[in-house]
Design a protein around this motif. Structure first.
Motif, short mmCIF file in Angstrom:
data_model
loop_
_atom_site.label_atom_id
_atom_site.label_comp_id
_atom_site.label_asym_id
_atom_site.label_seq_id
_atom_site.Cartn_x
_atom_site.Cartn_y
_atom_site.Cartn_z
N GLY A 102 0.79 -1.22 0.00
CA GLY A 102 0.00 0.00 0.00
C GLY A 102 0.82 1.27 0.00
O GLY A 102 0.26 2.37 -0.12
N TYR A 103 2.15 1.15 0.15
CA TYR A 103 3.00 2.34 0.19
C TYR A 103 4.30 1.99 -0.51
O TYR A 103 4.96 1.00 -0.19
CB TYR A 103 3.25 2.75 1.64
N PHE A 104 4.70 2.81 -1.49
CA PHE A 104 5.84 2.49 -2.36
C PHE A 104 6.72 3.73 -2.49
O PHE A 104 6.26 4.78 -2.95
CB PHE A 104 5.30 2.06 -3.73
N VAL A 105 7.98 3.62 -2.05
CA VAL A 105 8.95 4.72 -2.15
C VAL A 105 10.17 4.21 -2.91
O VAL A 105 10.65 3.10 -2.66
CB VAL A 105 9.38 5.24 -0.77
N HIS A 106 10.71 5.06 -3.77
CA HIS A 106 11.71 4.60 -4.72
C HIS A 106 12.80 5.64 -4.89
O HIS A 106 12.52 6.82 -5.11
CB HIS A 106 10.98 4.35 -6.05
N GLY A 107 14.05 5.22 -4.74
CA GLY A 107 15.19 6.09 -5.02
C GLY A 107 15.90 5.62 -6.27
O GLY A 107 15.94 4.42 -6.56
N THR A 108 16.44 6.55 -7.03
CA THR A 108 17.06 6.19 -8.30
C THR A 108 18.26 7.06 -8.59
O THR A 108 18.33 8.22 -8.16
CB THR A 108 16.04 6.32 -9.46
N THR A 109 19.22 6.52 -9.33
CA THR A 109 20.39 7.28 -9.76
C THR A 109 20.33 7.59 -11.25
O THR A 109 21.34 7.96 -11.85
CB THR A 109 21.68 6.47 -9.47
N ILE A 110 19.16 7.47 -11.85
CA ILE A 110 19.04 7.67 -13.30
C ILE A 110 19.41 9.10 -13.69
O ILE A 110 20.14 9.33 -14.66
CB ILE A 110 17.62 7.33 -13.77
N ALA A 111 18.92 10.08 -12.93
CA ALA A 111 19.24 11.47 -13.25
C ALA A 111 20.74 11.71 -13.14
O ALA A 111 21.36 12.34 -14.01
CB ALA A 111 18.47 12.41 -12.32
N ASN A 113 23.21 9.47 -13.32
CA ASN A 113 23.93 8.75 -14.38
C ASN A 113 23.78 9.44 -15.73
O ASN A 113 24.70 9.43 -16.55
CB ASN A 113 23.43 7.31 -14.46
N THR A 114 22.61 10.03 -15.98
CA THR A 114 22.40 10.74 -17.24
C THR A 114 23.36 11.91 -17.37
O THR A 114 23.93 12.16 -18.45
CB THR A 114 20.95 11.24 -17.33
N LEU A 115 23.59 12.63 -16.26
CA LEU A 115 24.54 13.73 -16.28
C LEU A 115 25.97 13.23 -16.47
O LEU A 115 26.73 13.77 -17.28
CB LEU A 115 24.45 14.53 -14.99
N ILE A 116 26.33 12.20 -15.72
CA ILE A 116 27.69 11.69 -15.80
C ILE A 116 28.00 11.15 -17.19
O ILE A 116 29.09 11.38 -17.74
CB ILE A 116 27.90 10.59 -14.73
N GLU A 117 27.04 10.46 -17.78
CA GLU A 117 27.25 9.84 -19.09
C GLU A 117 26.95 10.79 -20.25
O GLU A 117 27.12 10.41 -21.41
CB GLU A 117 26.37 8.58 -19.19
#
Length: 721
Positions: A102-111, A113-117
């Motif tokens: 019932g509760y979903f929290v999500h962390g990501t490094t996509i932003a 990695n997009t800058l680094i790459e």
């Protein structure tokens, strides 16, 4: 044209699904799913953090009042696959269906990695006439003053895509030259001819008065509705046009990737029957809805490391420790943060992919090697660890996925620190022989034995962390010996004792699930968002403007929280001012009480500044005039926190090791006892050298350290020599 939704920095038509153009791809169109927003009292709660090597899951099982943690390999090309694989394992191994969450929290490094790459959107920038070289000049100072060959970072967009617009506002926000819309039209035509995806608008003094940026935005939308527009005054309206432009460019640059990923994730989650509306972690340690993250993705750049610090604060609070240093060692790097009084240090001087990020973020610094960092020996016979990492694919040689370069994990395995049969919960079999063969050429070049080579890897990795962490402490005016250490990440508990020995730290806290602490931190974070208002006045003249700004920002913040998480009734404000002595070029962050602003207590504000300045620089001039540059307000909506059961006490039952194995200690192999973490009760104690195994990490207890267990499940290591 239909009505326009202008919340956040990028605008779109409000009467159609969100659409962003991708370089060389067809437009991606996403329709927001009609999920129910449940922030408190769910059946089960799930926190997820996607790292470069593993995707971590922490699930609070409400019916049994306990946490379940998992690690699954990250698929860099399609990060959502790791999330889906984790959900499938929760169902197959624990009977937790997606429909039960019932509760979903999500962390990501996509932003990040997009800058680094450098793999983001193709953008154009509209600037005030005369400022076309803004991104080239940057700041005149060299990044490394003592290196004559150092260069400035290459801008995210070329000079030919920077367009000048006639029109000028003065520093007080008054119009000096009217905006010429023909210049905007010419910029739009050039952007479309170049095949750009969007435009960023950063005009002089827009932080004071956004009228020109708003006119440019409206004109672009009218002439080219297929281009998205990001305006600097809607992202982070602060003085300093270069940094303000950078934040806006970074926001637009990563937006297509974030939009595509979150849209794909939402579709997959809905297809699996997961009813929860996704929340996303931010760089400030708070969370926002996925819709907010898609509007302002720049706020998620450092979300993973920030979530880890929040998880560490929670773990330390359970044992009554409020001053400590976090040591997060994952697959690619070692990150540290200072926590004082149970609160993270907030920084506005972090650098991301070589660019300054002039926004408040949890102050996390990357200072050393991770488990995937490559080990090399140069032509002079000097060993180096990192900065290159083998990542998750192919990974270290011991993974058996085609990797050929030895990494730190290979050394730990050869040294006996890791169990090849239980790595990552037993879901990844490691090859000791492959790792041994990979290390053999290094040992031959160093003319050392296998055990001595492993010891050298540990010493080099620990020494690099020691050197960088000592420098950080000196800059912040603190002594590391006054802090405890809280390690986490897959390799943090392995290197914690050697690093602490180097630093003179005498206490280490190892939380119950250190390998998945970032996902736990995401699960425990509150809904929050910072707001800012530029002041730029001497404090003696700023009483009225400060009170006005506080009421304006608090009103904006309440409206935002009401739309973001309307069911949260418990909320608070955290207020700070960026201040400096009149004539200084850079300011410091000063915590401010709201009542000081409402009561115009300038003496209290000045006193807080002088105390902060003295703490940072060992001096203060209380007779000198003080200037207020910005006022910042963060609203925090408090979410309900799960409370796990205390670890049982097994009175009269002695702790026995599950076995023993050969481990490198001081450069030679030694038979060392191995304990299972799940067998350690609240009254257990033992001494090093020893190994503690659990599904998400391995803990190394070095000689001279004793271990005790707290009722919360945290292991407390103390140095006895």
């Amino acid at each position: 044209m239909g009505p326009v939704a202008a919340r956040g920095g990028c605008v779109r038509r409000a009467d159609r699904p969100y659409s962003l153009r991708h370089p060389g791809r067809r437009p991606v169109v996403r329709t927001v799913q009609p999920w129910e927003c449940r922030v408190t009292s769910p059946q089960h709660s799930l926190g997820i953090d996607i790292g470069g090597t593993f995707t971590d899951l922490s699930l609070w099982r409400a019916d049994e009042e306990r946490f379940i943690t998992l690690k699954v390999p990250t698929t860099r090309a399609q990060p959502a696959l790791g999330v889906i694989a984790g959900l499938e394992r929760l169902e197959s191994e624990h009977g937790i269906r997606p429909a039960d969450i019932g509760y979903f929290v999500h962390g990501t490094t996509i932003a990040l990695n997009t800058l680094i790459e450098r793999d983001g959107a193709r953008l154009g920038l509209l600037v005030t006439r005369g400022f076309r070289d803004l991104l080239v000049i940057q700041r005149l100072r060299m990044p490394t003053p003592y290196n004559w060959r150092t260069g400035r970072p290459t801008p995210l967009l070329p000079r030919r895509h920077v367009f000048e617009v006639t029109g000028r506002l003065g520093p007080e926000g008054t119009e000096e030259i009217d905006l010429i819309e023909a210049d905007v039209d010419a910029a739009v035509d050039a952007a479309r001819a170049a095949g750009l995806d969007g435009l960023v608008v950063c005009l002089m003094h827009a932080y004071r008065n956004p009228v020109h940026e708003q006119r440019v935005r409206d004109r672009v939308r009218e002439r080219a509705p297929d281009l998205f527009v990001c305006c600097s005054h809607e992202i982070w309206p602060r003085m300093r046009e270069y940094e303000r432009a950078l934040i806006s460019i970074m926001n637009a640059y990563v937006m297509p990737k974030i939009d595509s990923y979150l849209g794909d994730l939402e579709t997959r989650l809905a297809g699996m029957g997961l009813p929860a509306r996704p929340f996303i972690t931010q760089s400030t340690g708070g969370i926002v809805t996925a819709a907010s993250a898609r509007r302002n993705p720049v706020e998620t750049l450092l979300s993973g490391p920030a979530a880890g610090v929040m998880g560490a604060i929670h773990a330390a609070s359970l044992v009554g420790v409020s001053d400590f240093i976090t040591l997060d060692i994952g697959g690619t790097s070692a990150d540290v943060a200072f926590v004082d009084g149970g609160a993270p240090r907030i920084s506005q001087s972090e650098h991301v992919a070589d660019f300054p990020l002039l926004m408040p973020v949890v102050g996390v610094s990357s200072i050393g090697a991770g488990g995937g960092s490559v080990i090399t020996v140069d032509e002079m016979g000097v060993m180096r660890v990192g900065p290159v990492s083998v990542g998750a694919d192919p990974g270290p040689v011991c993974y058996g996925r085609g990797g050929t370069r030895p990494a730190v994990t290979d050394a730990f395995l050869v040294g006996g620190f890791l169990n090849p049969d239980s790595f990552a919960g037993g879901h990844l079999q490691l090859s000791v022989e492959a790792a041994r063969e990979a290390l053999k050429p290094l040992a031959e070049r160093l003319k050392r034995s296998e055990a001595e080579t492993v010891e050298a890897v540990i010493q080099v990795a620990a020494s690099s962390i020691y050197a960088e962490l000592s420098n950080l402490a000196a800059k912040q005016g603190v002594s590391v010996a006054d802090y405890a250490m809280l390690p986490f990440g897959g390799a943090g508990p392995l290197l914690a004792a050697p690093v602490a020995d180097e630093l003179g730290i005498t206490r280490i806290l190892v939380p119950g699930a250190p390998g998945t602490l970032c996902s736990l931190g995401a699960l425990l974070s509150d809904v929050s968002k910072p707001f800012v208002r530029s002041i730029v006045l001497p404090l003696s003249e700023a009483a009225g403007l400060l009170a006005e700004a506080f009421h304006e920002l608090s009103g904006q913040a309440r409206l935002w929280l009401a739309s973001e998480a309307p069911e949260l009734s418990a909320q608070r404000f955290e207020v700070a001012a960026d201040m400096r002595y009149l004539g200084q070029s850079y300011e410091i962050d000063v915590a401010v009480e709201p009542r000081w602003l409402e009561e115009a207590d300038l003496a209290a504000i000045a006193g807080a500044f002088h105390r902060r300045h003295r703490a940072m620089f060992a001096h203060a001039d209380e007779a000198a005039p003080v200037e207020v540059v910005d006022l910042r307000l963060t609203i925090v909506g408090t979410t309900e926190k799960p409370a796990a059961r205390a670890v049982a006490v097994r009175a009269g039952e002695a702790l026995r090791p599950s076995g023993s194995r050969q481990v490198v200690v001081a450069g030679r192999f030694e038979e060392v006892p191995v304990y299972l973490r799940r067998a350690i009760s609240a009254d257990s104690s033992f001494v090093g050298p020893a190994i503690v195994e659990q599904d998400d990490t391995t803990i190394y207890v070095a000689p001279g350290w004793t271990v005790g267990s707290h009722a919360s499940g945290t292991l407390i290591m103390e140095r006895t020599r």
